[in-house]
Design an enzyme around this catalytic site. Structure first.
Site, PDB file in Angstrom:
ATOM      1  CD  GLU A 115     -72.739 -48.768 -42.959  1.00  0.00           C
ATOM      2  OE1 GLU A 115     -73.746 -48.883 -42.259  1.00  0.00           O
ATOM      3  OE2 GLU A 115     -71.669 -48.319 -42.536  1.00  0.00           O
ATOM      4  CB  CYS A 128     -66.581 -43.149 -49.305  1.00  0.00           C
ATOM      5  SG  CYS A 128     -65.501 -44.079 -48.239  1.00  0.00           S
ATOM      6  CB  CYS A 135     -61.318 -55.033 -42.523  1.00  0.00           C
ATOM      7  SG  CYS A 135     -59.667 -54.647 -43.138  1.00  0.00           S
ATOM      8  CB  CYS A 139     -56.600 -50.471 -37.917  1.00  0.00           C
ATOM      9  SG  CYS A 139     -55.699 -51.007 -39.390  1.00  0.00           S
ATOM     10  CB  CYS A 142     -60.489 -49.021 -38.080  1.00  0.00           C
ATOM     11  SG  CYS A 142     -61.590 -49.331 -39.469  1.00  0.00           S
ATOM     12  CD  GLU A 197     -55.626 -52.705 -47.559  1.00  0.00           C
ATOM     13  OE1 GLU A 197     -55.540 -51.878 -46.643  1.00  0.00           O
ATOM     14  OE2 GLU A 197     -55.321 -52.416 -48.744  1.00  0.00           O
ATOM     15  CG  HIS A 252     -53.293 -43.964 -39.257  1.00  0.00           C
ATOM     16  ND1 HIS A 252     -53.868 -42.814 -39.739  1.00  0.00           N
ATOM     17  CD2 HIS A 252     -54.000 -44.980 -39.815  1.00  0.00           C
ATOM     18  CE1 HIS A 252     -54.869 -43.129 -40.543  1.00  0.00           C
ATOM     19  NE2 HIS A 252     -54.969 -44.430 -40.611  1.00  0.00           N
ATOM     20  CG  ASN A 327     -64.624 -39.574 -37.803  1.00  0.00           C
ATOM     21  OD1 ASN A 327     -64.947 -38.423 -37.512  1.00  0.00           O
ATOM     22  ND2 ASN A 327     -64.058 -39.879 -38.951  1.00  0.00           N
ATOM     23  CB  CYS A 370     -63.023 -41.594 -42.039  1.00  0.00           C
ATOM     24  SG  CYS A 370     -62.435 -41.343 -43.650  1.00  0.00           S
TER      25      CYS A 370
HETATM   26  N1  SAH Z   1     -58.493 -50.273 -45.415  1.00  0.00           N
HETATM   27  C1  SAH Z   1     -58.073 -49.106 -46.072  1.00  0.00           C
HETATM   28  C2  SAH Z   1     -59.207 -48.211 -46.533  1.00  0.00           C
HETATM   29  C3  SAH Z   1     -60.395 -48.029 -45.607  1.00  0.00           C
HETATM   30  S1  SAH Z   1     -60.231 -47.005 -44.206  1.00  0.00           S
HETATM   31  C4  SAH Z   1     -57.124 -48.334 -45.192  1.00  0.00           C
HETATM   32  O1  SAH Z   1     -56.979 -48.677 -44.041  1.00  0.00           O
HETATM   33  O2  SAH Z   1     -56.496 -47.410 -45.704  1.00  0.00           O
HETATM   34  C5  SAH Z   1     -60.189 -45.306 -44.799  1.00  0.00           C
HETATM   35  C6  SAH Z   1     -59.420 -44.377 -43.850  1.00  0.00           C
HETATM   36  O3  SAH Z   1     -60.146 -44.095 -42.645  1.00  0.00           O
HETATM   37  C7  SAH Z   1     -58.098 -44.973 -43.409  1.00  0.00           C
HETATM   38  O4  SAH Z   1     -57.074 -44.018 -43.429  1.00  0.00           O
HETATM   39  C8  SAH Z   1     -58.404 -45.364 -41.992  1.00  0.00           C
HETATM   40  O5  SAH Z   1     -57.227 -45.524 -41.256  1.00  0.00           O
HETATM   41  C9  SAH Z   1     -59.283 -44.233 -41.537  1.00  0.00           C
HETATM   42  N2  SAH Z   1     -60.058 -44.535 -40.324  1.00  0.00           N
HETATM   43  C10 SAH Z   1     -60.476 -45.731 -39.893  1.00  0.00           C
HETATM   44  N3  SAH Z   1     -61.164 -45.592 -38.729  1.00  0.00           N
HETATM   45  C11 SAH Z   1     -61.190 -44.283 -38.433  1.00  0.00           C
HETATM   46  C12 SAH Z   1     -61.792 -43.520 -37.393  1.00  0.00           C
HETATM   47  N4  SAH Z   1     -62.503 -44.094 -36.445  1.00  0.00           N
HETATM   48  N5  SAH Z   1     -61.620 -42.179 -37.411  1.00  0.00           N
HETATM   49  C13 SAH Z   1     -60.927 -41.596 -38.409  1.00  0.00           C
HETATM   50  N6  SAH Z   1     -60.363 -42.261 -39.433  1.00  0.00           N
HETATM   51  C14 SAH Z   1     -60.485 -43.599 -39.451  1.00  0.00           C
HETATM   52 FE1  SF4 Z   2     -59.226 -52.516 -42.293  1.00  0.00          FE
HETATM   53 FE2  SF4 Z   2     -58.531 -50.041 -43.129  1.00  0.00          FE
HETATM   54 FE3  SF4 Z   2     -60.033 -50.384 -40.912  1.00  0.00          FE
HETATM   55 FE4  SF4 Z   2     -57.472 -51.076 -40.895  1.00  0.00          FE
HETATM   56  S1  SF4 Z   2     -58.294 -48.981 -41.168  1.00  0.00           S
HETATM   57  S2  SF4 Z   2     -59.171 -52.295 -40.060  1.00  0.00           S
HETATM   58  S3  SF4 Z   2     -57.184 -51.838 -42.958  1.00  0.00           S
HETATM   59  S4  SF4 Z   2     -60.618 -50.911 -43.002  1.00  0.00           S
END
Ligand code: SAH
Ligand code: SF4
Length: 394
Positions: A115, A128, A135, A139, A142, A197, A252, A327, A370
């Protein structure tokens, strides 16, 4: 492959190098493009000029057809067409949110989908971009992290996301105008914050960003590109040296105990190791400040003590703290912090002298915010499966 074909996301894709067929010119850096042209007989002394011409057609004018490259001889155009393609990922669907955010579901070789989200704001437009299908990291907050890695995107697929968004926005220059001549750019900024990532596919991300930054093409300034990493420490200095873009880090948490749970890569490179790498970044990349992303999770990482610890930890690092209200996604194990809590947290950081913007969730109605990038694909896949079942195609 037809648009309605079923998608399998949990298999490893054969690397693109082994794919058959003509070489895709998109995604080749200038030296790689030179090599490709040499290989089809362009004499050494012409190579530089030819690279410049083809580059301009591809990345300044957005042309996809060798026949339209009118300053090249007919014979040379035919040679190009015989040996090469100009291929972008295919847009499978496009959704527009009530706030103007656009989400593209894009299909790449092998039938996988990622996406891409375009976020219009008054003074800029941010794309974006995704760097992987799924990934490898997990996390816990996420949604992408719940999806297995299928594969890294190629440089073509990464820069291709920018190109297809420019197609959709109608933003390639018209003859007689330069890039940006028709007012502020609709697509002015890129954030590598989609799926994946980016520092686990470093070379492809670097090549794609080099192409996007090249002044004779898409010409995005390195200060308008932000790469977000969960903290792949060994690649951080390399990012500064070889890309030089802005850096955001998914911080975080303010203790290793909590960060181990939220961002498990912390078990490999803990907070202190990460901060040491970040301290060097602005110097090496000659950029101003690092963005610390901080997702606000109710009763997990959102106390006043956390805010104060955060300020102490980052002291000495030129920084902005981007607070992201969590989110939610179906089945998520966390809740978004209350608004008053987020504001109180922001206030402590602000009073300590840091910018602490609270990120407004955009495109929530189309699950484009995000960390939500996955579910729409999943939903679409389910409905395709359903359709297949209903029509007896399984
Ligand atoms: N993998 C990379 C980039 C993609 S995520 C990283 O982790 O930085 C982009 C951002 O969205 C990151 O800061 C991630 O931690 C955040 N993110 C992921 N899931 C989220 C959610 N459910 N609500 C808010 N932010 C989130
Ligand atoms: Fe991967 Fe970034 Fe999501 Fe962590 S926050 S699972 S590194 S996409």
């Amino acid at each position: 492959m037809s648009v309605s074909a079923p998608i399998t996301q949990d298999v490893l894709t054969i690397p693109r190098k082994m794919a058959e067929g003509p070489l895709n010119l998109i995604g080749l850096t200038r030296p790689a493009l030179a090599e490709a042209l040499r290989a089809v007989g362009v004499p050494d002394k012409q190579v530089k000029m030819r690279v410049g011409q083809v580059w301009q057609w591809l990345y300044h004018w957005g042309v996809r057809d060798f026949g339209a490259m009118t300053n090249l001889s007919k014979d040379f155009r035919a040679t190009l067409a015989e040996n090469f393609t100009i291929a972008l990922p295919e847009v499978v669907s496009r959704q527009v949110s009530s706030d103007g955010t656009r989400k593209y579901l894009v299909r790449i070789a092998g039938g996988h989908e990622v996406e891409v989200v375009y976020i219009p704001e008054t003074d800029r437009g941010t794309l974006c971009v995704s760097s992987q299908v799924g990934c490898t990291l997990t996390c816990s907050f996420c949604h992408t992290g719940t999806q297995k890695l299928v594969r890294n995107l190629t440089a073509a697929e990464i820069v291709g996301q920018i190109m297809l968004a420019r197609d959709d926005l109608g933003e390639w220059p018209q003859p007689g105008t330069g890039t940006g001549d028709s007012g502020p750019r609709l697509l002015s900024n890129v954030v590598l914050m989609g799926m994946g990532e980016p520092l686990y596919t470093f070379d492809n991300v670097r090549d794609a960003m080099k192409i996007a930054m090249d002044g004779e093409g898409i010409a995005l300034s390195r200060r308008r590109i932000t790469l977000s990493t969960s903290g792949v420490v060994p690649e951080i200095a390399k990012t500064a040296e070889e890309i030089g873009c802005l850096l955001a880090v998914s911080f975080h948490a303010t203790t290793d105990e909590v960060r181990d749970k939220l961002v498990p890569i912390n078990k490999r490179w803990n907070i202190e190791t990460l901060l040491n790498a970040l301290r060097e970044y602005p110097k090496i990349s000659n950029s101003e400040r690092i963005t610390f992303e901080y997702v606000m999770l109710k009763d997990v990482n959102d106390s006043d003590a956390d805010a104060r610890r955060l300020v102490r930890l980052i002291s000495g690092i030129p920084a902005k703290i981007n607070l992201i209200p969590f989110n939610e996604w179906p089945g998520a194990p966390y809740q978004r912090s209350d608004w008053a809590r987020i504001e109180a947290f922001a206030d402590i950081i602000y009073k300590a002298g840091y910018a602490s913007p609270i990120r407004t969730p955009r495109g929530e109605d189309i699950m484009a915010a995000c960390g939500q990038l996955k579910s729409a694909t999943e939903r679409a896949r389910k409905s395709r499966a359903q359709i297949a079942a209903e029509t007896g195609q399984v």
